[in-house]
Design an enzyme around this catalytic site. Structure first.
Site, PDB file in Angstrom:
ATOM      1  CG  ASP A 156      -2.231   0.687   1.033  1.00  0.00           C
ATOM      2  OD1 ASP A 156      -2.322   1.522   0.121  1.00  0.00           O
ATOM      3  OD2 ASP A 156      -3.171   0.407   1.802  1.00  0.00           O
TER       4      ASP A 156
ATOM      5  CG  ASP B  89      -9.454   2.489  -0.168  1.00  0.00           C
ATOM      6  OD1 ASP B  89      -9.102   1.315  -0.360  1.00  0.00           O
ATOM      7  OD2 ASP B  89      -8.757   3.320   0.436  1.00  0.00           O
TER       8      ASP B  89
HETATM    9  C1  GLA Z   1      -5.763   1.774   2.295  1.00  0.00           C
HETATM   10  C2  GLA Z   1      -6.209   0.609   1.451  1.00  0.00           C
HETATM   11  C3  GLA Z   1      -7.261  -0.173   2.195  1.00  0.00           C
HETATM   12  C4  GLA Z   1      -6.693  -0.649   3.512  1.00  0.00           C
HETATM   13  C5  GLA Z   1      -6.200   0.530   4.323  1.00  0.00           C
HETATM   14  C6  GLA Z   1      -5.482   0.072   5.572  1.00  0.00           C
HETATM   15  O1  GLA Z   1      -6.775   2.718   2.434  1.00  0.00           O
HETATM   16  O2  GLA Z   1      -6.667   1.033   0.211  1.00  0.00           O
HETATM   17  O3  GLA Z   1      -7.708  -1.267   1.426  1.00  0.00           O
HETATM   18  O4  GLA Z   1      -5.642  -1.546   3.266  1.00  0.00           O
HETATM   19  O5  GLA Z   1      -5.312   1.338   3.576  1.00  0.00           O
HETATM   20  O6  GLA Z   1      -5.031   1.098   6.360  1.00  0.00           O
END
Ligand code: GLA
Length: 729
Positions: free
Chosen positions: A474, A544
């Site tokens: 990420d 997301d």
């Molecule tokens: C980001 C990702 C999510 C999750 C969060 C965790 O927003 O896109 O899917 O993994 O971080 O903090």
């Protein structure tokens, strides 16, 4: 599957000679690059400069082609450099069009005129050497043709062969000139967090349209992909479309320009904004790859060409890469509240559904109980996992799933041991505020020591836990204060390039050392999706935003440029962040149009939810080869009405799968008949419905009927959905 891939490979081996080739026509000083159905032609003109000649449907007759010839000037205001299509123009010599290269030499000279020097052809690669008219500044242009897709890849490498440093202020991968004329239309993708992949279509007029990221990563706001159609007339099925994409996950730019001489050109590469790359004597800089193709089959065929190209030529494993497993991810269920017992309980339920990979998301490391602390400390949290990750991983493996883990290696919370020990490792300008986003700072990955530390940390994690099969990688913020105080002042702007290169380097080294490891690229959703990261990752987190209704549009935009195989899509709980509730079947069918994942809190799912989910996972496994590797036809767009339909046809034509969604019913009308695409009119298909919402059609039906009469679907009310498989007899 193996048989299908083998036949594709065989096809290319048996393809007639000249199907993909590069030839130099010496008498006319032209290069003919033949990429399957596409020809791309460059020449050297009488001024010894490189000129773009042609890009479009394949030509066959050498004698049709005249040598490159510069156009005359247009009064005293536009010399030939502005009236003649330039293949790789330097900024200098009176050119006002967007340059591919702009440089300041050590003595202050800022004029660059590149002349042709030599060329070399090796198989499907052409290299052309150019040099400034007086300085020893060289440029190698590399062209690679991919005959199966018609795609051509351009890169440029700039060499400083002088005895003094020089500063590159813009280094582009190349320019694509379209046939001269007007009336072109641009399609591009824009967005924001949780709203990525929005489709924009607009006429191209004189002037320049810039789409870019200045943020250090690919970005949610724009994506380095474009499509341009002629006369604004292309649709999903027909029309001339030129399209392309950059392979770069740092700041990038595409400039779509229509010159005052009706020349449309697309220039792309490193974003020149805040760019300043110092080349010491003997040093070189290679630009990112810029891929482009051409089709007469509209936006649909442009997407299908890219999808296949990505799977076969870009992504790890190529044509023989395995299908994506069905995944469960804990994030939306538990957020930071992960624990050994809690994750084991979720894993038990996921396994019941037929899930093949269990991924523990954020919260497992350091003092990570919320987003205010812990990033940077990649050691297992002993309160949550008193015996390390081993017992959870073993539990998951015993349930028949492999195990994946979330990491965000490029970031640090100020409240972390790493930051307390190395505050200088965060990107910053001395004595100036460090802007926090989500309570975190960006590590300066351009620094070799930071890069090596991150590599070693991840390598240790994977070595100590050899059963980690998958990392979700990420990156939850963009750059601010992109300072690099340890570097000489003149070189600090190199951070933009060095950062991304070093991230690539870490991933490449990890993959080499842990060859079974698979990786998902995530950046707060779809903030890092491009052909550079796809070269190193099996999948990407699309957004997301997991609201199934929004996802229809998100996924449509994504699919313009990127393969459904890489498109990770989860089924999550409702009401979601839009406050919207959709039925579980609708959520599943939306997610099944890509790489299926489940992200809901299974502890709250009823027995009937679990039953439906198991059946959906089973169905997905029977169609996923077609979805992930087939040909996608976008039959009804969610942008046009409350009705959406997508069809996937397997590469061998043996299976077609239709997904249809009635998101909103109006005036009591039934949905429109859906005419399928890409089938064999003469063939008979056996129909498999999951829910008997197909009206009229019996057990078997011909391709001719499906493609001409089409099928009626019993979909009514809001958020109704269905899927139908057609199997060739
Ligand atoms: C980001 C990702 C999510 C999750 C969060 C965790 O927003 O896109 O899917 O993994 O971080 O903090």
């Amino acid at each position: 599957m193996k048989i299908r891939f083998a036949s594709v490979v065989l096809m290319s081996v048996l393809a007639p000679a000249g199907f993909g080739e590069i030839r130099y026509l010496a008498a006319r000083k032209l290069w003919r690059l033949e990429a399957g159905p596409v020809s791309y032609i460059i020449g050297v003109n009488e001024k010894n400069e490189l000129q773009s000649i042609y890009w479009g449907r394949r030509l066959w007759r050498d004698d049709d082609l005249a040598a490159a010839h510069t156009n005359s000037e247009w009064a005293s205001f536009d010399n030939y450099g502005n009236t003649t299509p330039q293949e790789y123009p330097g900024w200098g010599g009176g050119r006002y069009i967007e340059p591919c290269l702009k440089v300041t030499l050590a003595d202050g000279v800022r004029d660059l005129v590149l002349h042709y020097v030599s060329y070399n052809i090796e198989g499907e690669t052409l290299r052309i050497e150019m040099k400034d008219i007086s300085y020893d500044l060289g440029v190698t242009l590399e062209y690679r043709v991919f005959p199966e897709s018609g795609i051509i890849r351009k890169t440029a490498t700039v060499h400083n062969r002088t005895r003094a440093p020089m500063t590159l202020e813009s280094a582009q991968s190349g320019a694509w000139n379209l046939p001269r004329g007007e009336g072109y239309r641009l399609t591009y993708l824009s967005g924001r967090w949780a709203g990525e992949w929005q489709i924009n279509r607009e006429a191209i007029h004189p002037g320049m349209k810039v789409i870019e990221s200045r943020r250090g990563n690919t970005s949610h706001q724009a994506n380095p992909w474009f499509a341009i159609d002629a006369d604004g007339r292309a649709d999903e099925q027909t029309g001339r479309v030129w399209f392309g994409a950059l392979g770069w996950s740092g700041s990038w730019r595409l400039s779509i320009e229509q010159t005052s001489h009706q020349q449309v050109r697309v220039t792309g590469g490193f974003n020149p904004f805040d760019f300043g790359y110092v080349l010491e004597p003997g040093q070189s800089l290679e630009t990112p790859p810029f891929y482009a193709g051409y089709t007469e089959g509209g936006f649909g065929e442009a997407s299908r060409i890219l999808h296949r190209f990505e799977r076969v030529n870009i992504m790890p494993g190529g044509a023989t890469a395995r299908l994506r497993p069905v995944l469960y991810n804990s994030w939306e269920a538990t957020e930071f509240a992960v624990s050994e017992e809690g994750q084991k309980a979720l894993a038990d339920k996921a396994a019941r559904l037929g899930v093949e990979r269990f991924v523990m998301d954020d919260g497992w490391f350091g003092a990570r109980n919320n987003d205010r602390a812990g990033l940077g400390d990649w050691t297992v949290n002993a309160q949550k996992f008193p015996h390390g990750l081993g017992p959870l991983i073993d539990h998951v493996n015993h349930l028949g799933m492999d195990f994946g883990l979330w990491v965000e290696p490029e970031m640090v919370n100020p409240d972390s041991n790493l930051y307390r020990q190395h505050p200088d490792w965060a990107m910053h300008f001395p004595d100036r505020p460090r802007t926090q986003e989500r309570n975190q700072l960006v590590l300066n990955m351009a620094r070799e020591d930071v890069k090596n530390y991150i590599f070693e940390t991840l390598d240790r994690l994977l070595t100590e836990n050899p059963k980690i099969a998958f990392l979700k990688w990420d990156m939850n913020r963009n750059f601010t204060e992109p300072g690099w105080p340890e570097a000489p002042a003149a070189q600090q702007k190199e951070l933009w390039v060095a950062y991304t290169r070093n991230v690539y380097d870490i991933i490449d080294r990890l993959r080499a050392k842990h060859p079974k490891l698979e990786i998902e690229s995530c950046s707060g959703g779809g903030g890092r999706v491009d052909l550079g990261i796809l070269q190193r990752t099996e999948e990407v987190w699309t957004s997301d935003n997991t609201d199934a209704f929004d996802r229809l549009r998100i996924q449509e935009g994504f699919s313009l440029a990127y393969t459904p195989k890489a498109m990770m899509a989860w089924v999550t709980d409702v009401p979601n962040f839009n406050g919207r509730s959709t039925p579980l079947a609708y959520r599943f069918l939306v997610a099944m149009m890509g790489s299926l994942g489940i992200g809901g809190n299974l502890n709250r799912w009823s027995e009937s939810d679990m039953d439906l989910a198991s059946r959906m996972v089973e169905l997905y496994k029977s169609i996923r080869a077609t979805v992930q590797q087939g040909r996608l036809f976008r039959l009804f767009s969610p942008r046009d009405s409350g009705f959406t339909a997508n069809e996937y046809v397997s590469e061998d034509g043996g299976q077609a799968v239709l997904f249809a969604f009635r998101s909103a019913q109006d005036f009591g009308y039934p949905p429109p008949a859906v005419r399928l695409s890409g089938l064999d009119e003469q063939a008979v298909y056996r129909v498999k419905t999951i829910d008997h919402k197909l009206a009229g059609v019996t057990e078997t039906v011909s391709g001719a009927y499906l493609m001409n009469r089409g099928v009626d679907l019993r979909l009514g009310g809001d958020f109704d959905s269905t899927a139908v498989a057609f199997e060739r007899q």
